[in-house]
Motif scaffolding. Structure first.
Motif, PDB file in Angstrom:
ATOM      1  N   PRO A 159       0.741  -0.820   0.100  1.00 19.38           N
ATOM      2  CA  PRO A 159       0.105   0.209   0.646  1.00 19.38           C
ATOM      3  C   PRO A 159       0.950   1.528   0.025  1.00 19.38           C
ATOM      4  CG  PRO A 159       0.587  -1.572   1.999  1.00 19.38           C
ATOM      5  CD  PRO A 159       0.767  -2.208   0.765  1.00 19.38           C
ATOM      6  N   THR A 160       1.994   1.274  -0.067  1.00 21.44           N
ATOM      7  CA  THR A 160       3.398   2.371   0.587  1.00 21.44           C
ATOM      8  C   THR A 160       3.446   2.685  -1.219  1.00 21.44           C
ATOM      9  OG1 THR A 160       5.226   1.477   0.919  1.00 21.44           O
ATOM     10  CG2 THR A 160       3.728   1.936   2.801  1.00 21.44           C
ATOM     11  N   GLN A 161       3.228   1.849  -1.892  1.00 25.84           N
ATOM     12  CA  GLN A 161       3.244   2.549  -3.284  1.00 25.84           C
ATOM     13  C   GLN A 161       2.823   3.186  -3.603  1.00 25.84           C
ATOM     14  OE1 GLN A 161       6.375   1.412  -5.284  1.00 25.84           O
ATOM     15  NE2 GLN A 161       6.701  -0.016  -3.512  1.00 25.84           N
ATOM     16  N   ILE A 162       3.020   5.061  -4.154  1.00 22.41           N
ATOM     17  CA  ILE A 162       1.983   5.688  -4.363  1.00 22.41           C
ATOM     18  C   ILE A 162       1.624   5.059  -5.866  1.00 22.41           C
ATOM     19  CG2 ILE A 162       1.476   7.735  -4.961  1.00 22.41           C
ATOM     20  CD1 ILE A 162       2.702   7.309  -2.355  1.00 22.41           C
ATOM     21  N   THR A 164      -0.531   2.110  -8.137  1.00 21.34           N
ATOM     22  CA  THR A 164      -0.576   1.203  -7.420  1.00 21.34           C
ATOM     23  C   THR A 164      -0.779   0.344  -8.626  1.00 21.34           C
ATOM     24  OG1 THR A 164      -3.255   1.402  -9.094  1.00 21.34           O
ATOM     25  CG2 THR A 164      -3.207   2.396  -6.918  1.00 21.34           C
ATOM     26  N   LEU A 197      -6.208  -3.808  -4.013  1.00 19.95           N
ATOM     27  CA  LEU A 197      -5.480  -3.083  -2.511  1.00 19.95           C
ATOM     28  C   LEU A 197      -6.400  -3.050  -0.888  1.00 19.95           C
ATOM     29  CD1 LEU A 197      -3.682  -0.238  -4.509  1.00 19.95           C
ATOM     30  CD2 LEU A 197      -2.546  -1.703  -2.351  1.00 19.95           C
ATOM     31  N   ARG A 198      -8.102  -3.009  -2.111  1.00 21.80           N
ATOM     32  CA  ARG A 198      -9.171  -2.633  -0.831  1.00 21.80           C
ATOM     33  C   ARG A 198      -9.660  -4.388  -0.264  1.00 21.80           C
ATOM     34  NH1 ARG A 198     -14.079  -0.037  -3.410  1.00 21.80           N
ATOM     35  NH2 ARG A 198     -14.263  -1.803  -4.623  1.00 21.80           N
ATOM     36  N   THR A 359      -9.460   9.974 -14.136  1.00 18.00           N
ATOM     37  CA  THR A 359      -8.292  11.625 -14.652  1.00 18.00           C
ATOM     38  C   THR A 359      -7.644  11.232 -14.784  1.00 18.00           C
ATOM     39  OG1 THR A 359     -10.117  12.577 -12.079  1.00 18.00           O
ATOM     40  CG2 THR A 359      -7.946  13.523 -13.428  1.00 18.00           C
ATOM     41  N   ASP A 415      -5.432   8.448 -13.035  1.00 22.27           N
ATOM     42  CA  ASP A 415      -5.080   8.395 -11.467  1.00 22.27           C
ATOM     43  C   ASP A 415      -5.307   7.032 -11.520  1.00 22.27           C
ATOM     44  OD1 ASP A 415      -4.649  10.181  -8.436  1.00 22.27           O
ATOM     45  OD2 ASP A 415      -6.208   8.603  -8.953  1.00 22.27           O
ATOM     46  N   GLN A 417      -5.142   4.741  -8.160  1.00 26.80           N
ATOM     47  CA  GLN A 417      -5.729   4.733  -6.650  1.00 26.80           C
ATOM     48  C   GLN A 417      -6.470   4.015  -6.504  1.00 26.80           C
ATOM     49  OE1 GLN A 417      -3.103   5.239  -4.731  1.00 26.80           O
ATOM     50  NE2 GLN A 417      -2.642   6.608  -5.777  1.00 26.80           N
ATOM     51  N   ARG A 418      -7.909   4.255  -7.779  1.00 29.14           N
ATOM     52  CA  ARG A 418      -9.071   3.415  -7.494  1.00 29.14           C
ATOM     53  C   ARG A 418      -8.728   1.995  -8.867  1.00 29.14           C
ATOM     54  NH1 ARG A 418     -13.218   6.708  -9.677  1.00 29.14           N
ATOM     55  NH2 ARG A 418     -11.226   7.969  -9.428  1.00 29.14           N
ATOM     56  N   ASP A 421      -9.552  -1.838  -7.258  1.00 33.72           N
ATOM     57  CA  ASP A 421     -10.445  -1.516  -6.669  1.00 33.72           C
ATOM     58  C   ASP A 421     -11.313  -2.909  -8.280  1.00 33.72           C
ATOM     59  OD1 ASP A 421      -9.554  -0.280  -4.823  1.00 33.72           O
ATOM     60  OD2 ASP A 421     -10.959   1.420  -5.143  1.00 33.72           O
TER      61      ASP A 421
END
Lengths: 465, 465
Positions: A159-162, A164, A197-198, A359, A415, A417-418, A421
């Motif tokens: 999770p610390t990788q910015i 994903t 990651l979730r 985005t 982006d 991050q998701r 998921d």
């Protein structure tokens, strides 16, 4: 003082009018995409009328027909199908799994077969299970502790990788090679923590390979949801003697005929220089493939439409390629490169969107420093659209086979991050794509294509110069 | 050659060790937030155990009690409640509205009362309806065409604005002043297109003001969903004689007692220099206020926890303030500034998070050029976390009343594309907040606070120097 004078001269000699013209063209591209984009409507059809498009499926063929029809309607110079044979793997009836704490005491957990896996025996597979944190643990444990058991790969994404995607890269070997490796130690099956990651209840599929394992020695492999993985791990800690049961009846069939879908606008000045923009038309079967890679498909299609609708006539040939079979074979990407080579086609730029419809943040470039420096000079033009990321790195799987020293390969970087998921899971669906984010991505791609066409790559300049 | 030499000297004289220390501290903040953040758990409680927290409601008081309790558990130097009287407006029973094409032929449309609106007459209000594109249209139409009718403000948010907040600013006057202005022309009520870029069925509430309109002349105002607005507009074009009916029984009560929730870590070296980080505890009542502004609240709380947990002892006093009543009164922000002034407190930095729990993109600063330039010098430290946006602009509503020439005001700027899909609507709920995105925001805020503390603002340096 001299430095100042030099700066003044440089300022004066900057092609100011041209710069302003670029600003206007790019503004027009974004405006059109955000007010009159077609990407979202196309995605709605691909996702909600067709759905998951696994290679070799009826839906994959429907997606070929639909996108070809839509490209036909855009008034491009040429639209065609490029035949390619693809693997056909079918999931079969829904998978089923449980943890058996003691005989008669079971807890169901969500799993799905990995793409390319063999089935379990008809009645399912029940065995003791052993948790590892990666392939490297197998050697430490040795055959004695593994033989007959199900190997449970449970190394989570970091999770610390910015990015994903970096976290994904650090884990995906478990999914891809886990079964082949565990099989060497006599394992009876493999369960892999989902690449997510979730913590949730969706198992995430994805491709795996048996390498050179003979067919008779292949063991079944499935992904377990992250919540399921946590439960299994905790249960195993309490009692290493528990059993795990899973059943899946997936099957590999013979290769079938399919197609890459291609459309192009002929270049007005340098028709033999090809700029490619694309995504992949196939998807996994659990969701409807909206982010992976319906988004990239419809954005790529809209790049040609946006450029045309804005009245810009590309000097170079602009081609959209919707690749078949990225997910479990890369046959479309390989076939496209093979045909391009056999025809001696000159690709100067290739851009892929295959990281979700989120985005856009920028691009990753796989090219020479000389070409990369040219791109960096355009960075300012993207700032009003909050596009900041211009990095060197990978591009896209489908365009990779085209790679030469001089070709500029690029990937859209939304982006991230998701992304995981939804990636390869039941919840990669249309409602998780935001219309504006998708349209911003298409406009960002079209703007880069516009600049590449107008200024050419270093390669194309050398040819001319 | 000389240039090269100069560059070498500059490199050598750069405070390399210190830079590297900052990199480590910031990396540690992000790592902790992404692996052991508390923000998401806190938000889960605020959203799912408490829910919407409109000023003066039981839920708002529960949120005060809960967050104070959580701050108490963090081992801060001081936690307290700051009393503030807040307005109490209650929505009442669900609103109801329809378009009447002809007597007996009606279509229901989703509406909600605007915050602060009066009720309709008990049986509802039915009248002809006239569409306008903004307040400026009222004068053109005049009393003759408006009197007795419901005015329908239908200017949409501009989709070509890349910042959705800019698009919001360009429209929100219709919601805020639409009723007061239409009332002057004898309108009987007001319906406003929801401040939402997407077409959907959620009406979006938000504050409105009657200005100096006497109580007896106030007309009821409601928001209609964007799909409802499209339907109403089309129906009106076909037949301008249609009627619109709506019923709402919202009510304004007397002010009630509430609180700002405050916690602080005393500065080790300059305890009288206060750095504030905050968000607002109240929310609208339709959803659970997860993005607006549960996210800002829990991120602000976690800033103090992350800094403390990383063993960093701030030289300046670090204060978290959870403001009450941002949405319909700003009483908490005003009270906090009033008390700070009366106590002669010296605020050197104030940072608010009130733009949603989405992926952070950067910060907006309201400060002198001198202070802004200092911040720009830290930009590189944020690049590994994909934080690129450092701009001058607004900060946050709650910290605005603190503004002085020398104070550095800042606002976290998350990605704004999806914010108005949820803002002030029933779907501003927990499941639309991504854990990682929320945690990245908290870490980004904590990193800026760390740098501000370590290097001080220009103001605090002047005091010392």
């Amino acid at each position: 003082m001299r430095t100042l004078l030099l700066a003044t001269i440089l300022l004066v000699s900057t092609p100011f009018f041209s710069q302003s013209d670029d600003e206007k063209q790019i503004r027009a591209i974004y405006d059109l995409s955000l007010t009159n984009g077609k990407a979202y409507d196309w995605l709605n059809h691909l996702s909600n009328q067709i759905g998951g498009r696994l290679s070799g499926s009826v839906q994959a063929q429907q997606a070929v027909d639909y996108t070809k029809g839509q490209l036909d309607s855009l008034g491009l110079d040429r639209v065609w199908l490029q035949p390619v044979m693809v693997p056909k793997w079918v999931r079969g009836t829904p998978e089923f799994a449980y943890i058996e704490t003691k005989p008669g005491l079971t807890t169901n957990v969500p799993i799905c077969a990995l793409g390319g896996s063999v089935a379990t025996p008809e009645g399912g597979l029940k065995a003791n299970i052993i948790e590892v944190q990666g392939i490297e643990d197998l050697e430490k444990l040795g055959k004695e502790k593994i033989a007959g058991k199900i190997v449970f790969y449970n190394r989570p994404m970091d999770p610390t990788q910015i990015s994903t995607f970096s976290a994904y890269s650090g884990c995906v070997d478990q999914r891809y090679s886990g079964a082949a490796e565990a099989g060497k130690y006599g394992a009876s099956g493999v369960i892999v923590r989902s690449m997510n990651l979730r913590l949730d209840n969706y198992p995430h599929t994805g491709s795996m390979s048996y390498g050179d394992t003979p067919v008779s020695s292949r063991i079944p492999a499935a992904a377990i949801s992250t919540k399921g993985a946590e439960l299994l791990s905790t249960t195993l800690t309490l009692n290493p003697e528990i059993k795990f049961y899973f059943k899946q009846n997936c099957k590999q069939f013979n290769d079938v005929q399919s197609y890459n879908v291609i459309g192009e606008i002929k270049g007005s000045t340098y028709p033999n220089e090809i700029m490619l923009v694309g995504g992949h038309l196939d998807s996994w079967d659990l969701g409807d493939g909206s982010h992976d890679d319906g988004a990239g498909v419809v954005q790529s299609m809209d790049v040609l439409r946006l450029i045309k609708a804005n009245g810009y006539k590309p000097k170079r040939t602009l081609r959209v390629v919707l690749f078949m079979n990225e997910e479990n074979g890369l046959r479309g990407g390989n076939k496209y490169a093979e045909v391009a080579k056999s025809k001696n086609e000159n690709h100067v730029f290739a851009l892929e969107s295959d990281a979700g419809g989120f985005t856009p943040r920028g691009f990753s470039f796989d090219c020479t420093d000389e070409n990369f420096n040219q791109v960096l000079g355009w960075k300012k033009l993207f700032e009003p659209y909050l596009i900041h990321m211009f990095i060197k790195g990978g591009s896209g799987a489908d365009i990779g086979p085209l790679k030469t020293d001089e070709l500029v390969l690029a990937g859209l970087r939304p982006d991230s991050q998701r992304y995981f998921d939804h990636h390869h899971a039941e919840n990669d669906t249309f409602e998780h794509v935001n219309k504006r984010e998708l349209e911003l991505g298409a406009a960002t791609m079209a703007s880069l294509v516009y600049l590449m066409d107008k200024y050419g790559t270093i390669q194309s300049k050398k040819i001319k110069g």
